[in-house]
Design a protein around this motif. Structure first.
Motif, PDB file in Angstrom:
ATOM      1  N   ILE A 144       0.775  -1.083  -0.138  1.00  6.58           N
ATOM      2  CA  ILE A 144       0.047   0.119  -0.065  1.00  6.58           C
ATOM      3  C   ILE A 144       0.872   1.219   0.010  1.00  6.58           C
ATOM      4  O   ILE A 144       1.786   1.472   0.910  1.00  6.58           O
ATOM      5  CB  ILE A 144      -0.732  -0.105   1.171  1.00  6.58           C
ATOM      6  N   VAL A 155      -7.043   1.826   3.940  1.00  8.83           N
ATOM      7  CA  VAL A 155      -6.967   1.018   2.817  1.00  8.83           C
ATOM      8  C   VAL A 155      -6.287  -0.396   3.410  1.00  8.83           C
ATOM      9  O   VAL A 155      -6.690  -1.320   3.056  1.00  8.83           O
ATOM     10  CB  VAL A 155      -6.162   1.372   1.926  1.00  8.83           C
ATOM     11  N   VAL A 190      -8.075  -4.065   3.317  1.00 10.67           N
ATOM     12  CA  VAL A 190      -7.568  -4.960   2.612  1.00 10.67           C
ATOM     13  C   VAL A 190      -7.305  -6.248   3.846  1.00 10.67           C
ATOM     14  O   VAL A 190      -7.426  -7.445   3.358  1.00 10.67           O
ATOM     15  CB  VAL A 190      -5.949  -4.486   2.078  1.00 10.67           C
ATOM     16  N   CYS A 250       1.466  -6.646  -6.109  1.00  8.19           N
ATOM     17  CA  CYS A 250       0.410  -5.643  -6.451  1.00  8.19           C
ATOM     18  C   CYS A 250       0.440  -4.496  -5.568  1.00  8.19           C
ATOM     19  O   CYS A 250       0.833  -4.628  -4.365  1.00  8.19           O
ATOM     20  CB  CYS A 250      -0.915  -6.212  -6.245  1.00  8.19           C
ATOM     21  N   LEU A 307      -1.363  -0.817  -4.079  1.00  8.34           N
ATOM     22  CA  LEU A 307      -2.556  -0.110  -3.987  1.00  8.34           C
ATOM     23  C   LEU A 307      -2.209   1.130  -3.493  1.00  8.34           C
ATOM     24  O   LEU A 307      -1.884   1.321  -2.564  1.00  8.34           O
ATOM     25  CB  LEU A 307      -3.659  -0.804  -2.898  1.00  8.34           C
ATOM     26  N   VAL A 345      -2.775  -0.396  -8.702  1.00  8.83           N
ATOM     27  CA  VAL A 345      -4.160   0.210  -8.467  1.00  8.83           C
ATOM     28  C   VAL A 345      -4.005   1.672  -7.949  1.00  8.83           C
ATOM     29  O   VAL A 345      -3.354   1.891  -7.039  1.00  8.83           O
ATOM     30  CB  VAL A 345      -5.045  -0.561  -7.911  1.00  8.83           C
ATOM     31  N   GLY A 369      -8.689   3.138  -8.992  1.00  7.29           N
ATOM     32  CA  GLY A 369      -9.504   2.659  -8.048  1.00  7.29           C
ATOM     33  C   GLY A 369     -10.757   3.732  -7.816  1.00  7.29           C
ATOM     34  O   GLY A 369     -10.352   4.849  -8.174  1.00  7.29           O
ATOM     35  N   MET A 415     -10.627  -0.701  -3.958  1.00  9.34           N
ATOM     36  CA  MET A 415      -9.182  -1.147  -3.970  1.00  9.34           C
ATOM     37  C   MET A 415      -8.604  -2.333  -3.281  1.00  9.34           C
ATOM     38  O   MET A 415      -7.699  -3.220  -3.560  1.00  9.34           O
ATOM     39  CB  MET A 415      -8.417  -0.023  -3.144  1.00  9.34           C
ATOM     40  N   GLY A 472      -7.146  -5.684  -4.706  1.00 12.18           N
ATOM     41  CA  GLY A 472      -5.881  -6.199  -4.070  1.00 12.18           C
ATOM     42  C   GLY A 472      -5.886  -7.821  -4.163  1.00 12.18           C
ATOM     43  O   GLY A 472      -5.065  -8.733  -4.170  1.00 12.18           O
TER      44      GLY A 472
END
Length: 718
Positions: free
Chosen positions: A165, A176, A180, A216, A218, A245, A285, A291, A295
């Motif tokens: 993140i 977030v 997540v 990945c 975010l 993202v 996002g 988001m 993820g």
């Protein structure tokens, strides 16, 4: 992994200046987290008030440390930061995190303090995160430098993190992260960049692109400070198949200020951000939950999916809703081939749909073997990329075994939408089948994820285009100001078809030129200082004879003088009256302050600015990309024979647009803006021509040897 940011994001030892024994205070919370989660590195609290904090010996100052730590965290007031950093640098510490607010976000005094910080970093080479930064967390190393209570308020992480993140806000990072983790997604890095005084967003992206524990990212962005670096980092994510993202704040157009070209008015900041993200295959996002779902989906990126979706359901209503939502979010729900429909009909009652969506009805419980037939047929269908299976929990449980068998045999992306409480959710997810329990969240997340999967080749192709060497030698020969005739000649030398016309000094010369060309003709004022000739009364169309031409010449010169008495007039331009056009386009390149050169294409005329039916791409752009831009316009049917209209020569239009883009790419930073307006497109096979064009050149510095008060042509802008 060796990287300049490694001491910040993967420290082997941490010192904290301003340490506290209170886990609820900024200086105590990170120390508590390091102990609570079992950080294996060395921890050095620094505060003369204590001898020990959370089981670690506490030191009175940085000079008393027994060794040089990888990272120092400053939990002290803004006014004390730079002096303390000087001491840390003298001690040999190479990286620091600054919590304190009160810098650039706090008015003139804070801005001055931040400039002092920036000067220190420039001088010392120290890697300094923040200021106004919450701190970081590397959850795989249990290295917590963040003062955030969220880490103890979410489900514990029992497997290695894979999603990082990265936000420009500490509070957003926490929000977030919480969503997540509640989604069950393991996190690798928790990073918020603060003021980005010396380390900016794209530098963290560069690190995460090569981080083997980040699959990945975010992200949350308010403003990108280094667009070129961001492009390179985003392409590094794309090259490795890592989803990026980003939630971009600011959903309103600020508009352009003091524009000289129509293109500038059409290419707003947010529009270029959106186009750039799409071109770089960055997923946009929509909110924090969105988001988190993306993820989650990133864990299934190795499955073969895409935009063409098949829907399997036990309910015709659910199938219809899903079909609507997927279509409205940019996916396709194609009709299945006839042979596949026939196979499905063998097991689906007459009242169940088989064309797509596939409504297998509740009777599916009586034919478990047929379930595998359905899944396998869809997994093998070349016209399908992704299969969504929507079922109540108990039915999804009954279909789990054949679904698991098919997924083990075929790489097709299957997604389960559980409208009940299926017991098989974890087994499906472990086998490569993402599971959603909410229809809206399923469609909102799956649509951009499938688009991301389908866009990977196009992004790789554009990345390869960017690597082609460019010769910018022609830019050195650019004059400081270009009138329309000069502009058309310049663009024609790069392959842009243009009606250049004949330059005339006065009405007599214009009459001679018109006789040579043949009536009817167009007459225009010729001046690099008048960008918008129509507004200045500097254009007359369809002049049928010499008398009309001479009257027009007098009117044009008078109007130009009244419009701008200081404008330098180079004469008049006589060109043929273009006829036979099917459509007129505008194609222009502007310099976006973040992303650089960006191309805008739309239908020409005032309606383009009213409806803003335009497409944008970052340069370079070739003919294939130009066609994609035209086909994305709502007005595309007007070029494609709508209601009996002639088919436009789209190939010629695309070649002209690509040539314009190539010209700007070749001429480099010297060109501020370039525009063809209009680009007349004739019927298929008959070509396209630039009827008018504009190039604005960057002002050049005045030679130091110039006498005071003397003007130089190279100072002037076109």
């Amino acid at each position: 992994m060796s990287h300049a940011l490694t001491p910040l994001l993967a420290p082997r030892s941490i010192a904290l200046i301003g340490a506290s024994s209170n886990a609820g205070r900024i200086g105590g919370m990170p120390l508590d987290l390091l102990q609570r989660f079992g950080y294996a590195g060395k921890v050095f609290p620094i505060n003369p008030k204590y001898t020990e904090i959370f089981g670690n010996r506490c030191y009175p100052d940085v000079e008393a440390l027994p060794e040089v730590p990888d990272l120092v965290v400053l939990a002290i007031a803004a006014g004390d930061v730079v002096a303390m950093l000087e001491r840390c640098h003298a001690r040999g510490i190479g990286a620091a995190i600054v919590y304190a607010a009160g810098f650039a976000e706090a008015g003139a005094d804070g801005a001055a303090l931040q400039r002092t910080l920036e000067a220190f970093v420039q001088r010392s080479g120290m890697a300094v995160a923040g200021p106004n930064c919450m701190g970081f967390a590397n959850l795989n190393l249990h290295a917590y430098t963040a003062f955030a209570s969220i880490f103890v308020n979410v489900p514990p992480q029992t497997v290695p993190g894979r999603v990082s993140i990265l936000t420009q806000s500490g509070n957003v990072c926490s929000a977030v992260f919480g969503l997540v983790r509640r989604r069950g997604v393991p996190v690798s890095h928790f990073i918020n960049t603060g003021n980005e005084a010396t380390l900016e967003y794209a530098q963290y992206l560069e690190y995460l692109a090569q981080d083997p524990q980040t699959d990945c990212v975010l992200g949350y962005v308010e403003q990108l400070r280094d667009g070129a670096r961001f492009i390179d980092a985003a392409l590094a994510f794309a090259a490795q198949g890592k989803p990026l993202v980003i939630y971009k704040a600011g959903e309103t157009e600020k508009g352009s200020e003091a524009v000289q070209s129509h293109t500038s008015a059409l290419a707003g900041d947010l529009a270029i951000y959106r186009a750039g993200f799409d071109q770089l295959n960055v997923i946009r996002g929509q909110d924090f939950a969105h988001m988190a779902d993306l993820g989650y989906l990133s864990g299934f990126r190795q499955r073969q999916g895409g935009k063409r979706v098949a829907i399997v359901t036990m309910s015709g209503a659910v199938g219809a809703i899903l079909a609507d939502k997927f279509t409205l979010t940019g996916l396709e729900v194609p009709t299945l081939p006839a042979d596949l429909q026939a196979l499905l009909r063998a097991g689906v009652p007459d009242y169940g749909m088989v064309s797509n969506p596939v409504d297998v009805t509740g009777n599916i419980v009586n034919a478990p073997d047929f379930v595998r037939t359905v899944f396998e047929a869809l997994a093998r269908c070349d016209g399908i990329d992704t299969v969504v299976v929507a079922a109540p929990g108990y039915l999804l449980d009954r279909m789990a075994e054949p679904l698991l068998e098919v997924c083990a045999q075929y790489p097709r992306l299957f997604v389960a939408l559980d409208t009940g409480e299926a017991q098989c959710r974890q087994r499906l997810a472990a086998a490569g089948v993402p599971v959603f329990d909410d229809l809206a969240r399923c469609t909102q997340a799956l649509a951009p994820f499938c688009v991301w999967l389908s866009r990977q080749q196009a992004t790789a192709r554009w990345a390869a285009m960017r690597q082609r060497p460019q010769d910018h030698a022609a830019a050195d020969a650019l004059p400081a100001r270009l009138n329309e005739f000069d502009t058309k000649q310049l663009l024609a030398s790069h392959g842009v078809p243009a009606l250049t016309g004949i330059v005339a000094r006065d009405a007599d010369a214009a009459a001679a030129a018109a006789a040579q060309i043949g009536y009817p003709v167009v007459l225009k004022i010729l001046s690099a200082d008048i960008a918008h000739k129509t507004e200045a009364g500097g254009v007359r169309l369809a002049l049928a004879d010499e008398a009309a031409l001479r009257a027009a010449a007098a009117g044009i010169l008078a109007s130009a003088q009244a419009y701008d008495a200081s404008a330098r007039i180079d004469g008049l331009l006589v060109q043929p009256m273009a006829t036979g056009g099917v459509a007129e386009l505008i194609a222009g390149v502007t310099r976006d302050p973040v992303f650089g050169a960006a191309l805008t294409v739309g239908l020409g005329g005032v309606l383009t600015e009213i409806y803003r039916d335009v497409a944008h791409r970052l340069l370079p752009v070739d003919a294939a990309m130009a066609r994609e831009m035209l086909e994305s316009l709502k007005a595309w049917p007007l070029l494609d024979g709508f209601r009996g209209r002639p088919l436009a020569d789209v190939d010629a239009a695309c070649a002209a647009i690509a040539a314009l883009a190539a010209a700007v790419t070749a001429l480099g930073e010297q060109v501020l803006e370039a525009e063809i307006n209009p680009l007349q497109v004739r019927a298929r096979g008959q070509g396209a021509d630039a009827l008018d064009a504009l190039v604005l050149v960057k002002p050049r510095p005045q030679p130091a040897s110039a006498p005071a008060g003397q003007s130089h042509p190279q100072e002037e802008t076109a």
